[in-house]
Design a protein around this motif. Structure first.
Motif, PDB file in Angstrom:
ATOM      1  N   HIS A   1      85.856 -36.519  48.932  1.00  0.00           N
ATOM      2  CA  HIS A   1      86.398 -35.773  50.076  1.00  0.00           C
ATOM      3  C   HIS A   1      85.448 -34.718  50.612  1.00  0.00           C
ATOM      4  CE1 HIS A   1      90.091 -37.805  49.036  1.00  0.00           C
ATOM      5  NE2 HIS A   1      89.913 -37.411  47.806  1.00  0.00           N
TER       6      HIS A   1
ATOM      7  N   SER B   1      77.596 -30.663  47.302  1.00  0.00           N
ATOM      8  CA  SER B   1      78.188 -32.002  47.366  1.00  0.00           C
ATOM      9  C   SER B   1      77.184 -33.038  47.860  1.00  0.00           C
ATOM     10  CB  SER B   1      79.422 -31.995  48.276  1.00  0.00           C
ATOM     11  OG  SER B   1      79.083 -31.467  49.542  1.00  0.00           O
TER      12      SER B   1
ATOM     13  N   ASP C   1      85.271 -31.536  45.607  1.00  0.00           N
ATOM     14  CA  ASP C   1      86.482 -32.020  46.279  1.00  0.00           C
ATOM     15  C   ASP C   1      87.622 -31.008  46.154  1.00  0.00           C
ATOM     16  OD1 ASP C   1      85.103 -34.291  46.999  1.00  0.00           O
ATOM     17  OD2 ASP C   1      85.886 -35.508  45.350  1.00  0.00           O
TER      18      ASP C   1
END
Lengths: 186, 429
Positions: A101, A183, B372
Motif C-alpha cells: 500500500h 518504501s 504500509d
C-alpha cells in the motif's frame, strides 16, 4: 537543534580495505559509472525484475544501515534493510503487488549519481558514488542523499558487464526528514 | 438526494469525545481528538506531564560515564550512568541559559560542558565549575545549580521511566497489570540488552493512531498480506491458525493482546527462519524456561506472542523478537517513532544476526510491513479532513463479548477501549 548523531567515519574512510587499489583508468571508471546509471534507470523506470537480475544469486546483499549508526555489520547492529537474494526477491514481489500500500500507487523517483570512484580488488571491483534520490508521491517531494557502495563481481554479459554482490546505501540524514520511511528501493 | 443520517457536529470538550454506549454496543471517538491542536496541548499537560514515560533500558548505559540523549514526550533528557553507579535522568538544559548541554546522541564522559558559557556538570548532575564564578555575588549557591531531574525516576526489570509530576503514584503502582507483562518479557533470559542501533521514523498522523495500530490484531491479515505471502513462501507452509487469541485490559490504560503467530521466536519457537544450527539452542532455551517456571508459564513466556501498550506511549512488541517502541507526539498531525531491539545477552552471533533479520524484514521504516502501517495512519489522518461530515471513529469491535463476560479476541478492540477510557479519564481530571 536535536543531536542526530550521524557518523561519517565509514564514509570518510580513506581506503576500502586491504588489497584494493584505486582505479585511475578512465575507461574502467567510465564503464562502472555507466553501469550505475543504467542500474539507476531500471529502478526509476520500475523495471524491478531486470534490476534484481543484476544481482549475483549467491552473493547478493542489499543493505541500508540505520542513518543514526552507519555500522557496517548488520549481524550486530540494527539496520533498516539487510536482504540476501531470497529477501530481496520477496521485497520486489511485494512491491509489484497492489497490496504494497505504501507504494500503491507507486512513487516516481529520480536518481542522480555522481563522484563515482572505483577500486580494484583481487576478485571484485568496489565503487563509491554519491546519490541524490528524489521521490515524488501524492504531491510531496522527499529527498534521500548519501553514498552508494557497490561490490561488482565478474559474471555479467555484454549488456551488464558485472553482477552486483554487496550493495550498501549510506543515508546522510534521518529517515524522518525524508517522508518518515523507505518504501522505495534506494 | 435524501439525507439518510443527521450529521453530528464537532462540539463539546475532549471529555465528551469518547462515548461508550453499552446497550447500543457502540464505542465511538470523536475525530476532533485526533486533529485539534488545542487537544494536543491539553494532552501534553494532562497526560504526558502526569504519566510515567519510558526513558531507556539500563543495558544501554552499562559503564560509569555512559550516556544517551533522549527525547521523552518531546522533552530532551540525558540518561547517564553516574560515577557513583546510579543511573540518572536529567533534563538536557543548562541551568544558566537553557542550551542543550548534551548535543550528541550517546557516548561516555565523566562531565559535560555547556558549549555556550562553559558551565560544566559532573555525571551526578552537580555543577562542577563555571568561568568567572567570582562575578556572582555571595548568594550564588553552586550546589543548587546542578542539572535538574524529572520529579520521579525509577526502573522496573531494566526499563527506566521518568515522571515530571511530583504527586504521581510510584512506578510499580502505575504499571498495575503491565508489570506482569514486563515480567513475561524479562523472564525470557538471564539478561537482556538493547542491540546497538535504532529505527527512527515518522508519519503525518496523530500519536494515538500509532498506539491503536501497535496492538491492532484486526488489521494484520488485510493490511500486511504481502508479508504473510512472503512468509508462506520462505517457510514453505501456510501460517498456523492460532489456538490462543485474546485481549487483556491491564489497568491504568495499559493493555495487551496475545496470540501465537506463524513466525519464529528466538525464545523459544523454532522455525526454519532461525536456521537448523540453532534448533537445539532454541529448544534448550525453552527446556530451561520449563525447568524454571513450569510448563504453563514457560509456554506463556517463550511461545506466546504478545504486544502490550504501557500508557501512554510505550509499546513492547514481543513477537519475532522484542521491539521496544517509543512514540513521541510532535503535533496533533505528526508523530515520531524510535524503536530498538531487545535481545538475549550472549545468545551467539548467528542467532543475533537471525533475530535482527527476522525483526527488520517485518518492522521498521524499510520493512515489509511498517511502511504500509504508516500509509494507513496517514490515510486516516487525511480522512479526518471530512470534519463534521464524518465526525466519529468506531472502536466497538468485540464489545458484546467484553460486556457479557466472554474473553475478547486479539482482533477485537478491547485493548484500544482500555487506552481511550484512560485517555478520557486523564483529560477530564
Amino acid at each position: 537543534m536535536i543531536p542526530n548523531g550521524l557518523t561519517s567515519s565509514v564514509i570518510n574512510r580513506a581506503s576500502v580495505g586491504d588489497g584494493y587499489v584505486r582505479v585511475r583508468d578512465g575507461g574502467l571508471g567510465t564503464a562502472v559509472a555507466q553501469f550505475l546509471y543504467d542500474e539507476a534507470a531500471l529502478l526509476d523506470e520500475w523495471r524491478l525484475d531486470e534490476w534484481l537480475a543484476l544481482f549475483h544469486p549467491q552473493a547478493a546483499q542489499y543493505l541500508i544501515p540505520s542513518p543514526e549508526d552507519l555500522s557496517d555489520d548488520p549481524a550486530t547492529t540494527l539496520h533498516l534493510v539487510n536482504d540476501a537474494m531470497t529477501t530481496l526477491a520477496g521485497r520486489i514481489g511485494r512491491l509489484k503487488s497492489k497490496h504494497a500500500h505504501a507504494e500503491s500507487p507507486r512513487s516516481r523517483t529520480r536518481r542522480q549519481i555522481s563522484n563515482v570512484r572505483v577500486w580494484q580488488g583481487p576478485d571484485d571491483l568496489l565503487s563509491r558514488s554519491v546519490f541524490d534520490v528524489t521521490r515524488v508521491r501524492g504531491g510531496v517531494v522527499d529527498r534521500y542523499v548519501g553514498v552508494y557502495e557497490h561490490q561488482l563481481l565478474p559474471g555479467g554479459n555484454e549488456d551488464t558487464p558485472w553482477l552486483i554482490g554487496r550493495r550498501r546505501v549510506l543515508i546522510d540524514h534521518s529517515i524522518e526528514s525524508a517522508g518518515g520511511q523507505v518504501s522505495i528501493l534506494l | 438526494m435524501t439525507v439518510m443520517h443527521q450529521l453530528e457536529p464537532l462540539t463539546g470538550t475532549p471529555t465528551d469525545w469518547v462515548v461508550e454506549d453499552i446497550p447500543a454496543g457502540t464505542f465511538r471517538v470523536n475525530r476532533n481528538a485526533l486533529i485539534d491542536e488545542a487537544v494536543f496541548r491539553d494532552e501534553m499537560r494532562s497526560i504526558f506531564d502526569r504519566c510515567w514515560l519510558y526513558v531507556g533500558h539500563e543495558s544501554e548505559i552499562p559503564k560509569p560515564g555512559d550516556f544517551r540523549a533522549r527525547d521523552v514526550g518531546n522533552r530532551p533528557l540525558i540518561f547517564w550512568h553516574s560515577d557513583d553507579g546510579v543511573k540518572r535522568v536529567f533534563y538536557n538544559s543548562c541551568r544558566h541559559r537553557g542550551a542543550l548541554v548534551c548535543r550528541v546522541p550517546q557516548g561516555n564522559t565523566r562531565s559535560m560542558s555547556c558549549f555556550y558559557h562553559a558551565w560544566t556538570y559532573g555525571s551526578t548532575g552537580a555543577l562542577h565549575g563555571l568561568p568567572g564564578e567570582e562575578g556572582y555575588g555571595p548568594t550564588f549557591d553552586r550546589a543548587c545549580m546542578g542539572l535538574l531531574s524529572p520529579a520521579k525516576v525509577d526502573s522496573y526489570r531494566g526499563f527506566v521511566f521518568a515522571c515530571v509530576d511530583p504527586g504521581a503514584v510510584d512506578l510499580r503502582t502505575y504499571l498495575a497489570g503491565a508489570a506482569d507483562y514486563i515480567d513475561l518479557v524479562a523472564d525470557q533470559a538471564e539478561a537482556q540488552e538493547i542491540v546497538p542501533g535504532a529505527h527512527e521514523y515518522s508519519a503525518d498522523a496523530n500519536w494515538k493512531l500509532f498506539v491503536e495500530n501497535g496492538f491492532d490484531g484486526y488489521h494484520l491479515l488485510p493490511l500486511h498480506i504481502t508479508y504473510f505471502e512472503y512468509l508462506e513462501k520462505v517457510e514453505g507452509r501456510r501460517p498456523n491458525v492460532s489456538s490462543l487469541d485474546e485481549a487483556i485490559d491491564l489497568g491504568n490504560g495499559h493493555a495487551a493482546v496475545r496470540t501465537r503467530g506463524p513466525w519464529a521466536r528466538p525464545v523459544a519457537r523454532w522455525t526454519p527462519a532461525l536456521g537448523e544450527q540453532n534448533r537445539e539452542r532454541v529448544e534448550a532455551a525453552y527446556a530451561e524456561l520449563v525447568r524454571k517456571y513450569g510448563p504453563e508459564r514457560a509456554d506463556l513466556i517463550g511461545r506466546v506472542d504478545r504486544i502490550g501498550v504501557i500508557f501512554p506511549n510505550l509499546i513492547i512488541l514481543d513477537i519475532m523478537g522484542v521491539v521496544v517502541r517509543q512514540i513521541t507526539p510532535t503535533s496533533a498531525g505528526h508523530t515520531k517513532i524510535t524503536q530498538w531491539s531487545l535481545a538475549t545477552a550472549g545468545e551467539g552471533a548467528d542467532m543475533r544476526a537471525r533475530r535482527l533479520g527476522n525483526f527488520i524484514t517485518f518492522q521498521g521504516p524499510g520493512g515489509f510491513a511498517t511502511p504500509d502501517d504508516l500509509e494507513a495512519l496517514e490515510a486516516c489522518q487525511a480522512g479526518y479532513r471530512t470534519g463534521v461530515g464524518v465526525p466519529w471513529s468506531d472502536i466497538s469491535r468485540g464489545m458484546h463479548r467484553e460486556h457479557s463476560g466472554q474473553s475478547c479476541s486479539f482482533s477485537d478492540e478491547l485493548q484500544m477501549r482500555a487506552f481511550w477510557r484512560q485517555w478520557q479519564k486523564l483529560m477530564r481530571a
